[in-house]
Design a protein around this motif. Structure first.
Motif, PDB file in Angstrom:
ATOM      1  N   LYS A   1      14.491 122.630  90.219  1.00  0.00           N
ATOM      2  CA  LYS A   1      13.065 122.315  90.269  1.00  0.00           C
ATOM      3  C   LYS A   1      12.397 122.948  91.486  1.00  0.00           C
ATOM      4  N   GLY A   2      13.202 123.580  92.340  1.00  0.00           N
ATOM      5  CA  GLY A   2      12.650 124.183  93.549  1.00  0.00           C
ATOM      6  C   GLY A   2      12.525 123.207  94.701  1.00  0.00           C
ATOM      7  N   TRP A   3      13.241 122.089  94.620  1.00  0.00           N
ATOM      8  CA  TRP A   3      13.182 121.079  95.664  1.00  0.00           C
ATOM      9  C   TRP A   3      14.369 121.212  96.604  1.00  0.00           C
ATOM     10  N   GLU A   4      14.153 120.795  97.830  1.00  0.00           N
ATOM     11  CA  GLU A   4      15.245 120.715  98.804  1.00  0.00           C
ATOM     12  C   GLU A   4      16.035 119.443  98.493  1.00  0.00           C
ATOM     13  N   CYS A   5      17.344 119.505  98.576  1.00  0.00           N
ATOM     14  CA  CYS A   5      18.155 118.338  98.235  1.00  0.00           C
ATOM     15  C   CYS A   5      19.416 118.290  99.084  1.00  0.00           C
ATOM     16  N   LYS A   6      19.716 117.092  99.576  1.00  0.00           N
ATOM     17  CA  LYS A   6      20.990 116.859 100.252  1.00  0.00           C
ATOM     18  C   LYS A   6      21.582 115.589  99.673  1.00  0.00           C
ATOM     19  N   VAL A   7      22.879 115.628  99.396  1.00  0.00           N
ATOM     20  CA  VAL A   7      23.557 114.487  98.783  1.00  0.00           C
ATOM     21  C   VAL A   7      24.722 114.038  99.659  1.00  0.00           C
ATOM     22  N   GLU A   8      24.713 112.770 100.014  1.00  0.00           N
ATOM     23  CA  GLU A   8      25.818 112.138 100.728  1.00  0.00           C
ATOM     24  C   GLU A   8      26.758 111.548  99.679  1.00  0.00           C
ATOM     25  N   THR A   9      28.049 111.737  99.856  1.00  0.00           N
ATOM     26  CA  THR A   9      29.014 111.124  98.953  1.00  0.00           C
ATOM     27  C   THR A   9      29.737 109.993  99.676  1.00  0.00           C
ATOM     28  N   GLN A  10      29.972 108.923  98.927  1.00  0.00           N
ATOM     29  CA  GLN A  10      30.736 107.786  99.445  1.00  0.00           C
ATOM     30  C   GLN A  10      31.922 107.598  98.513  1.00  0.00           C
ATOM     31  N   GLY A  11      32.932 108.411  98.741  1.00  0.00           N
ATOM     32  CA  GLY A  11      34.105 108.416  97.879  1.00  0.00           C
ATOM     33  C   GLY A  11      35.273 107.671  98.476  1.00  0.00           C
ATOM     34  N   SER A  12      36.425 107.881  97.878  1.00  0.00           N
ATOM     35  CA  SER A  12      37.626 107.164  98.302  1.00  0.00           C
ATOM     36  C   SER A  12      38.074 107.568  99.713  1.00  0.00           C
ATOM     37  N   ILE A  13      37.634 108.727 100.187  1.00  0.00           N
ATOM     38  CA  ILE A  13      38.012 109.152 101.544  1.00  0.00           C
ATOM     39  C   ILE A  13      36.916 108.858 102.561  1.00  0.00           C
ATOM     40  N   GLY A  14      35.906 108.081 102.146  1.00  0.00           N
ATOM     41  CA  GLY A  14      34.846 107.677 103.066  1.00  0.00           C
ATOM     42  C   GLY A  14      33.555 108.445 102.831  1.00  0.00           C
ATOM     43  N   ILE A  15      32.665 108.362 103.805  1.00  0.00           N
ATOM     44  CA  ILE A  15      31.357 109.008 103.711  1.00  0.00           C
ATOM     45  C   ILE A  15      31.489 110.462 104.133  1.00  0.00           C
ATOM     46  N   GLU A  16      30.989 111.341 103.267  1.00  0.00           N
ATOM     47  CA  GLU A  16      30.966 112.776 103.574  1.00  0.00           C
ATOM     48  C   GLU A  16      29.546 113.285 103.436  1.00  0.00           C
ATOM     49  N   ASN A  17      29.210 114.314 104.202  1.00  0.00           N
ATOM     50  CA  ASN A  17      27.888 114.932 104.168  1.00  0.00           C
ATOM     51  C   ASN A  17      26.817 113.877 104.495  1.00  0.00           C
ATOM     52  N   GLU A  18      27.113 113.056 105.496  1.00  0.00           N
ATOM     53  CA  GLU A  18      26.261 111.910 105.829  1.00  0.00           C
ATOM     54  C   GLU A  18      24.840 112.329 106.151  1.00  0.00           C
TER      55      GLU A  18
ATOM     56  N   LEU B   1      19.843 106.830  94.446  1.00  0.00           N
ATOM     57  CA  LEU B   1      21.085 106.115  94.740  1.00  0.00           C
ATOM     58  C   LEU B   1      21.784 105.797  93.432  1.00  0.00           C
ATOM     59  N   THR B   2      23.088 106.049  93.369  1.00  0.00           N
ATOM     60  CA  THR B   2      23.827 105.606  92.189  1.00  0.00           C
ATOM     61  C   THR B   2      24.046 104.107  92.321  1.00  0.00           C
ATOM     62  N   LYS B   3      24.047 103.419  91.181  1.00  0.00           N
ATOM     63  CA  LYS B   3      24.049 101.960  91.195  1.00  0.00           C
ATOM     64  C   LYS B   3      25.327 101.319  90.685  1.00  0.00           C
ATOM     65  N   ASP B   4      26.351 102.105  90.417  1.00  0.00           N
ATOM     66  CA  ASP B   4      27.570 101.558  89.831  1.00  0.00           C
ATOM     67  C   ASP B   4      28.374 100.713  90.811  1.00  0.00           C
ATOM     68  N   VAL B   5      28.265 101.025  92.077  1.00  0.00           N
ATOM     69  CA  VAL B   5      28.898 100.240  93.142  1.00  0.00           C
ATOM     70  C   VAL B   5      27.910 100.174  94.299  1.00  0.00           C
ATOM     71  N   GLY B   6      28.135  99.241  95.200  1.00  0.00           N
ATOM     72  CA  GLY B   6      27.247  99.122  96.350  1.00  0.00           C
ATOM     73  C   GLY B   6      27.288 100.362  97.241  1.00  0.00           C
ATOM     74  N   ILE B   7      26.117 100.767  97.688  1.00  0.00           N
ATOM     75  CA  ILE B   7      26.010 101.904  98.605  1.00  0.00           C
ATOM     76  C   ILE B   7      26.130 101.365 100.024  1.00  0.00           C
ATOM     77  N   LYS B   8      26.998 101.968 100.808  1.00  0.00           N
ATOM     78  CA  LYS B   8      27.161 101.551 102.204  1.00  0.00           C
ATOM     79  C   LYS B   8      25.931 101.963 103.005  1.00  0.00           C
ATOM     80  N   ASN B   9      25.523 101.127 103.926  1.00  0.00           N
ATOM     81  CA  ASN B   9      24.401 101.397 104.825  1.00  0.00           C
ATOM     82  C   ASN B   9      23.087 101.610 104.068  1.00  0.00           C
ATOM     83  N   GLY B  10      22.906 100.864 102.983  1.00  0.00           N
ATOM     84  CA  GLY B  10      21.711 101.002 102.162  1.00  0.00           C
ATOM     85  C   GLY B  10      20.418 100.654 102.877  1.00  0.00           C
ATOM     86  N   GLU B  11      20.525  99.874 103.941  1.00  0.00           N
ATOM     87  CA  GLU B  11      19.331  99.488 104.696  1.00  0.00           C
ATOM     88  C   GLU B  11      18.626 100.705 105.319  1.00  0.00           C
ATOM     89  N   ARG B  12      19.324 101.815 105.432  1.00  0.00           N
ATOM     90  CA  ARG B  12      18.718 103.037 105.991  1.00  0.00           C
ATOM     91  C   ARG B  12      17.513 103.499 105.179  1.00  0.00           C
TER      92      ARG B  12
END
Length: 105
Positions: A31-48, A62-73
């Motif tokens: 779409k021509g948008w800037e995008c950064k994605v943080e992953t919260q996988g089995s090895i922890g938070i990456e690309n924070e 935000l994906t909603k299948d499991v709780g997102i860590k540090n969602g208050e941000r």
């Protein structure tokens, strides 16, 4: 240019977390948008996400299948919650809805 940030996580924290991140990133860039994605996988938070990236974002996905860590941000930001499978299989449709939201502003 619109700035999208996202956080992906899935119940097992393996494949779908990273597949969703790639799909969201590619669909946003299509779409021509800037995008950064943080992953919260089995090895922890990456690309924070940094505070500056969160502050500059026009929208948070935000994906909603499991709780997102540090969602208050993300308090005070426009947030779209989607299933991890929608992120993987229907990211173009998700971005079309995001685009409709941007066009209403």
């Amino acid at each position: 240019m619109k700035k999208i940030i996202a956080v992906t996580a899935c119940p097992s924290g393996v494949a779908h977390t990273y597949m969703a991140a790639e799909s969201i990133s590619q669909a946003a860039k299509g779409k021509g948008w800037e995008c950064k994605v943080e992953t919260q996988g089995s090895i922890g938070i990456e690309n924070e996400l940094t505070n500056a990236e969160i502050e500059a974002a026009d929208l948070v996905i935000l994906t909603k299948d499991v709780g997102i860590k540090n969602g208050e941000r993300f308090e005070g930001k426009t947030i779209v919650r989607i299933g991890v499978s929608d992120a993987v299989k229907r990211s173009d449709a998700v971005m079309a809805k995001v685009e409709a939201f941007f066009n209403k502003q």
